[in-house]
Design an enzyme around this catalytic site. Structure first.
Site, PDB file in Angstrom:
ATOM      1  CG  ASP A 190      -5.354  30.763 -27.643  1.00  0.00           C
ATOM      2  OD1 ASP A 190      -4.974  30.903 -28.818  1.00  0.00           O
ATOM      3  OD2 ASP A 190      -5.828  29.689 -27.216  1.00  0.00           O
ATOM      4  CD  GLU A 232     -11.833  30.209 -29.032  1.00  0.00           C
ATOM      5  OE1 GLU A 232     -12.387  29.554 -29.920  1.00  0.00           O
ATOM      6  OE2 GLU A 232     -10.594  30.406 -28.986  1.00  0.00           O
ATOM      7  CG  HIS A 284      -0.167  23.704 -36.130  1.00  0.00           C
ATOM      8  ND1 HIS A 284      -1.405  23.118 -36.008  1.00  0.00           N
ATOM      9  CD2 HIS A 284      -0.260  24.895 -35.489  1.00  0.00           C
ATOM     10  CE1 HIS A 284      -2.210  23.932 -35.350  1.00  0.00           C
ATOM     11  NE2 HIS A 284      -1.551  25.001 -35.015  1.00  0.00           N
ATOM     12  NE  ARG A 344       5.846  28.715 -30.217  1.00  0.00           N
ATOM     13  CZ  ARG A 344       6.613  29.492 -30.981  1.00  0.00           C
ATOM     14  NH1 ARG A 344       7.922  29.347 -30.934  1.00  0.00           N
ATOM     15  NH2 ARG A 344       6.079  30.408 -31.774  1.00  0.00           N
ATOM     16  CG  HIS A 385       2.044  25.048 -39.574  1.00  0.00           C
ATOM     17  ND1 HIS A 385       3.135  25.870 -39.416  1.00  0.00           N
ATOM     18  CD2 HIS A 385       0.976  25.758 -39.112  1.00  0.00           C
ATOM     19  CE1 HIS A 385       2.747  27.015 -38.873  1.00  0.00           C
ATOM     20  NE2 HIS A 385       1.445  26.977 -38.678  1.00  0.00           N
TER      21      HIS A 385
END
Length: 374
Positions: free
Chosen positions: A99, A121, A213, A215, A246
């Site tokens: 994705d 997936e 990590h 967003r 990260h």
């Protein structure tokens, strides 16, 4: 299949490499396919590092990332670079996974060139377009131009059916991330053990693995997560907390500033795939906002607290192998304490991994073979 088919496999992030490597390896066992591996390098160092572990190398590297790049710029750069690939290569099908921006752009460019898209997936949904952001919208859009949907679970298939996808285009294959776990040799495990010994990191029954990590967790959410980790580390000084940090400065700087001075907290650079799997195999508790770890951890019976408010991997929640805690300080603290206050042997999970059996890539190859016979 009468002629060799040119299959373009497009990825850009470490999770994509992990989940597509078994597919690449499986397809290359069959001479009917010419597999072209393209890395957009959305995560340049992480993706290339992981490719090496699987003994793979990209045929095409696009070097699409720039520092602090906004989403629109990332999309346009990957789109234009991938368009050149299609103009220069004869492609019979494109395989994408997951994705990310690489997935959406790979699917779009394939569509523009009238090349069939195979989505590994497929069908994961949270139905909240901002959780996870921007991935939820990207995978929904990818589904609209996909010809073969490889759904990890029956729940994912049902999501696609509700959206009007033809059932003949959907197959439940399990998740290839489980295939990747079975690629680990005893030698790799031994090297992983030595890696942490050299760093003076104790890997025993009191190990806590943490990754954060995403967003949507930047800003105040990350502050609450860090405060919870800090308080846990101060209370459970006999436990070892390992955090692969990260590289995004919005994450990296805050974590180092707030947790860097605690002696039982080890802040590491992003880990190679087998090292991260080694930690999961040995962890007493995992705190994560990662999608891949939600899928991998059940194989090792490790309780996992998912630091997200929505997850498209509901199977783990329903099976009781993971628990949604969001960025809720009190919830992270109380559920973590419930595990850390007990012996590791008392907290192991016995449910089977709901995400796959390690044979997903073989199923995918057979479906691709059937597609080209149509």
């Amino acid at each position: 299949m009468n002629e060799k088919k040119n299959i373009l496999v497009v990825f850009g992030t470490r999770p994509e490499v992990i989940k597509l490597a078994p597919v690449i390896i499986e397809l290359r066992k069959h001479p009917e396919y010419n597999v072209i591996v393209c890395n957009t390098e959305q995560q340049k160092e992480l993706s290339n590092q992981t490719l090496e572990y699987f003994g793979l190398k990209a045929d095409i590297n696009l070097d699409c990332m720039r520092p602090n790049q906004p989403l629109a710029e990332i999309q346009s750069r990957i789109l234009l670079n991938l368009d050149k690939v299609f103009n220069e290569q004869s492609i019979d099908a494109t395989i994408v996974q997951g994705d990310t921006m690489t997935v959406l752009t790979g699917a779009l460019v394939s569509f523009y060139h009238k090349v069939p898209v195979f989505h590994v997936e497929a069908g994961l949904r949270s139905y909240d377009i901002y959780e996870p952001f921007p991935e939820e919208v990207m995978r929904q859009m990818t589904s609209r131009v996909t010809q073969l949907h490889f759904a990890p679970t029956e729940k994912n298939k049902q999501a696609l059916l509700r959206e009007g996808i033809d059932e003949k285009m959907i197959s439940v294959t399990g998740n290839t991330v489980i295939d990747a776990l079975f690629c680990l040799s005893d030698d790799v495990i031994a090297r992983s053990k030595s890696f942490f010994e050299e760093k003076n990191i104790t890997i025993d029954d009191k190990l806590v693995l943490i990754t954060a990590h995403r967003r949507e967790n930047h800003g105040e959410r990350l502050d609450r997560i860090i405060k919870a980790i800090y308080d846990l580390a101060v209370k459970y000084t006999d436990h070892t907390f390992v955090i692969p940090v990260h590289p995004n400065p919005n994450v990296k700087d805050k974590i180092h500033e707030n947790l860097g001075k605690l002696s039982n907290v080890h802040l590491l650079t992003p880990l190679d795939y087998p090292y991260l799997v080694y930690l999961q195999r040995n962890a007493k508790l995992i705190l994560t906002d990662s999608g891949g770890i939600q899928e991998e951890a059940p194989t090792f019976g490790c309780p996992t607290l998912v630091m997200r408010y929505e997850t498209e991997r509901q199977e783990g929640i329903e099976a009781g192998v993971s628990t949604l805690v969001g960025a809720d300080y009190a919830r992270i603290l109380s559920l973590s304490e419930n595990i850390l206050s007990k012996e590791k042997s008392q907290t192991r999970l016995t449910a089977q991994n709901p995400y796959g059996d390690g044979h997903s890539s073989e199923k995918i190859e057979k479906l691709i073979r059937e597609f080209f016979k149509m």
